[in-house]
Design an enzyme around this catalytic site. Structure first.
Site, mmCIF file in Angstrom:
data_model
loop_
_atom_site.group_PDB
_atom_site.id
_atom_site.type_symbol
_atom_site.label_atom_id
_atom_site.label_comp_id
_atom_site.label_asym_id
_atom_site.label_seq_id
_atom_site.Cartn_x
_atom_site.Cartn_y
_atom_site.Cartn_z
ATOM 1 N N HIS A 30 19.198 -11.420 25.538
ATOM 2 C CA HIS A 30 18.499 -10.140 25.754
ATOM 3 C C HIS A 30 17.200 -10.309 26.551
ATOM 4 C CE1 HIS A 30 20.882 -7.354 23.234
ATOM 5 N NE2 HIS A 30 21.226 -8.461 22.615
ATOM 6 N N ASP A 54 13.368 -6.288 25.968
ATOM 7 C CA ASP A 54 14.834 -6.429 26.054
ATOM 8 C C ASP A 54 15.239 -6.176 27.493
ATOM 9 O OD1 ASP A 54 17.703 -6.247 25.481
ATOM 10 O OD2 ASP A 54 17.134 -5.926 23.401
ATOM 11 N N GLU A 94 23.452 -11.877 19.962
ATOM 12 C CA GLU A 94 24.308 -11.619 21.125
ATOM 13 C C GLU A 94 23.994 -12.488 22.349
ATOM 14 O OE1 GLU A 94 25.542 -7.018 20.541
ATOM 15 O OE2 GLU A 94 23.492 -7.315 21.248
#
Ligand code: ACM
Ligand code: ZN
Length: 699
Positions: free
Chosen positions: A282, A205, A341
């Protein structure tokens, strides 16, 4: 922070009640220790009958098993790690023996089911598989009471047990902060003891890449370490990665041997390790090393962008290479490919993405992410693996084979996924996010946001109302994101005891669940964990809900109409138009029906319906800056007879203290006025976040 009457609602703790509960508990545990222990198992078994007598397990105890092949090897590997080294017993051994017998159970096919029978002479565990035997052993140990470190007294009992769900998971983010192998192994021991069977390893990440790769060694060489440990400080240092040898470098990674060791350790404890490769968002760690995989026109090192370019075939080649190496390492049938996201707008500005989208006849960026997800899904399927993705993968037309991990409570993604025929794993923020506050935030270390006490986690029902095909719900998972968690102690503190609630939600049938009973068992479990060296939350001194939220506040505004001169935000709508005058103050978390958010200015009128004598006006606001829950910059309170001409009663500038991680602040006026309308303005020009108010109180 200066204001007229800021109130911290933590003053009314009832010490007497706590003392009585403690005395009661001590008396209870004296009188019925054996019985209490027999009833202390977590997760609660489906059926337990206590009979009389005790089996004494000690260094003379023998063990017989008919297990064979790989299952025997796994069991041996587990047994040799125990403090008791059992001599090999014979099949016809009559006393002082534990029998682990594999064979078809009469009335269940479940691979994790077991029957345990304890008599003074023999402990017999029967199961369909080695997994069931392993769980019978865990129940046996939980039943046992240590005498002197050498003997374990196991009360005679009969247990028939099997799980409600096949997936009972724990997720750990080791990218935001790195946690060493030794810690992972200890966690696996504790998780297995409570029959958690999946460990979702969030390895890659924005905080750093955590597995040494054979084909791309630069990933760990260049991003496993960074310039600052604290993510906030690191943000201030432009999120720069560095090499291990740089002074002050923070981070770490697992070698492939470490990963193999972790997997073997987990398998011996019936835990499947599921790796997550979080793409196409990410991915800042990847882009730091391979900026050519970012969209055209973005410079990932300068702009903090996280998204891979889907229009670039090199992205697919890179992802497939990584996945091949992960598949070689991880035997799991699942690979989690993230999908959460992503800032999809980046793709709408990239010439490469635009060109490829048009060739594929794709017009929106959600479908563009789906194009990526579906290609990865097909690639993994061709290697016999299934994908799991966060619920954003539902935004487009994702393949039915994808398993959805539901996390955004506000979009009821779990039930959406089920309606569309996907298998789901439930881990909603509302119940399963172990990085949220578990008690009054004034008393807790800084957490992400929210308020998710043990009781809330325990109350979770994984099958959404109205589900027809319940078999699509694979189970439940607790998630520990580590943006604010940098130490082992803190990670354990956030995990225990809430993961025990997840374990019971996942294992025990709902009609057998009772929070009060679970809480009593949890006290015993926390003692056990503390003795094992874990740092746990102290449930005995739990503060609990905001006292002021427990009873309604009677005041002149209650039930009055609110006229919104600025709209409330859709993400924090509270209970819509009634929120600010329903008489109810909010709890420690901004979600739910008590708090109402405004994406900037709050400007509301309370209509008292007639001229009214007013002596005070006040409102409280919740402040969690890391979560974008801000205080207003200024307050103005005014009064009017006609709703048009206002007289200012109170004006105040507010300077937020950004060193504070949580606060609830109350701003108000006291005096004398006769008016029909009260206007409350709380102003903050922002383009991210909300100011959140729970109630306007008029006296
Ligand atoms: C998530 O919490 N971003 C899945
Ligand atoms: Zn692109």
């Amino acid at each position: 922070m200066g204001n007229n009457f800021k109130i911290h609602h933590i003053v009314e703790k009832n010490v007497t009640n706590v003392a009585l509960v403690l005395i009661g508990y001590i008396l209870f545990s004296f009188g019925t220790a054996n019985q209490a222990k027999a009833q202390s198992i977590i997760p609660k078994p489906q059926r337990l009958i206590q009979t009389s007598g005790t089996f004494k397990l000690n260094s003379q105890t023998k063990l017989y098993t008919n297990l064979k092949g790989p299952e025997k090897k796994l069991m041996d590997s587990y047994l040799t790690s125990l403090p008791y080294q059992f001599a090999v017993g014979k099949a016809n051994e009559k006393s002082d023996v534990i029998r682990l017998l594999i064979g078809k159970l009469a009335d269940t096919e479940d691979r994790e089911a077991y029957c345990l029978k304890v008599t003074p002479e023999v402990v017999e565990i029967r199961a369909n598989t080695g997994a069931g035997l392993f769980y019978g052993i865990q129940t046996m140990f939980q039943l046992g009471e240590g005498v002197n470190g050498l003997t374990l007294n196991i009360p005679c009992s009969e247990v028939k047990d099997e799980p409600r769900f096949s997936y009972r998971g724990y997720e750990l983010d080791v990218s935001r902060h790195f946690f060493p192998k030794e810690f992972i192994l200890q966690m696996l021991d504790a998780l297995a003891y409570y029959k958690i069977n999946k460990f979702h390893f969030h390895l890659f990440d924005t905080g750093g890449w955590r597995i040494q790769m054979k084909k791309y060694p630069a990933l760990t060489e260049q991003t496993a370490y960074r310039t600052k440990e604290d993510l906030g400080d690191w943000w201030g240092d432009k999120n720069r990665f560095c090499t291990k040898d740089k002074e002050g470098a923070y981070g770490g990674f697992y070698t492939q041997d470490d990963i193999r060791e972790i997997i073997a350790y987990a398998s011996a404890r019936q835990i499947e390790i599921i790796p997550e490769f979080d793409v196409p968002g990410h991915s800042r760690d990847v882009l730091w090393v391979y900026p050519e995989l970012a969209c055209e026109g973005t410079d990932p090192r300068a702009t903090n962008s996280n998204e891979l370019c889907i229009g670039n075939e090199k992205t697919f080649r890179f992802c497939e290479d990584i996945l091949l190496e992960l598949m070689e390492l991880f035997p799991s049938n699942y690979i989690h490919i993230g999908g959460d996201e992503a800032n999809r707008e980046i793709w709408s500005k990239c010439p490469l993405c635009q060109k490829r989208m048009s060739e594929e006849h794709i017009i929106n960026v959600a479908d563009w992410q789906n194009y990526f997800t579906n290609r990865i899904e097909k690639f993994l399927a061709s290697h016999g693996k299934s994908i799991i993705g966060w619920d954003e993968i539902l935004d487009g037309n994702v393949s039915k084979n994808a398993i959805v991990m539901s996390w955004r409570e506000e979009v009821s993604s779990g039930s959406d996924a089920i309606k569309r025929g996907h298998q789901v794993i439930m881990s909603p923020t509302s119940h399963c996010y172990l990085d949220y506050y578990q008690d009054c935030p004034y008393l807790e270390p800084k957490a992400l946001l929210g308020y998710t006490p043990l009781k809330q986690t325990y109350s979770f029902e994984p099958i959404p109302a109205g589900t027809t095909d319940k078999s699509l719900v694979l189970g439940v998972q607790g998630n520990l994101w580590t943006e604010h968690i940098s130490t082992i102690e803190h990670a354990e503190y956030m995990t225990f005891p809430r993961i025990l609630a997840i374990a019971e939600v996942g294992w025990t049938q709902p009609e057998l669940k009772s929070f009060d009973d679970f809480k009593n068992r949890t006290f015993i479990a926390l003692e056990y964990l503390k003795n094992k060296g874990f740092h746990t939350f102290n449930l005995r001194s739990e503060f609990g809900s905001r006292q002021a939220s427990l009873t309604p506040v009677n005041n002149l505004a209650k039930g009055r109409t609110v006229i919104y001169l600025t709209p409330y935000s859709s993400s924090f709508s509270g209970s819509n138009e009634t929120t600010l005058t329903d008489g109810w103050l909010g709890n420690w978390n901004a979600n739910g029906d008590r708090w109402q958010g405004f994406g900037g200015n709050m400007d509301v009128l309370i209509d008292m319906e007639q001229l009214t004598d007013i002596n005070a006006v006040q409102a409280s606001f919740i402040f969690v800056p890391t979560a974008g829950e801000f205080l207003p910059d200024s307050i103005e309170i005014s009064a009017s007879d006609d709703g048009k001409n206002f007289k200012t009663l109170y004006k105040k500038k507010i300077i937020s203290d950004n060193t504070v991680h949580f606060d609830i602040c109350n701003y108000g006026w006291a005096g004398k006025v006769r008016a029909r309308y009260i206007r409350y303005q709380a102003l903050k020009p922002i383009n991210w976040g909300d100011i959140l108010c729970d109630e306007i109180i008029i006296k």
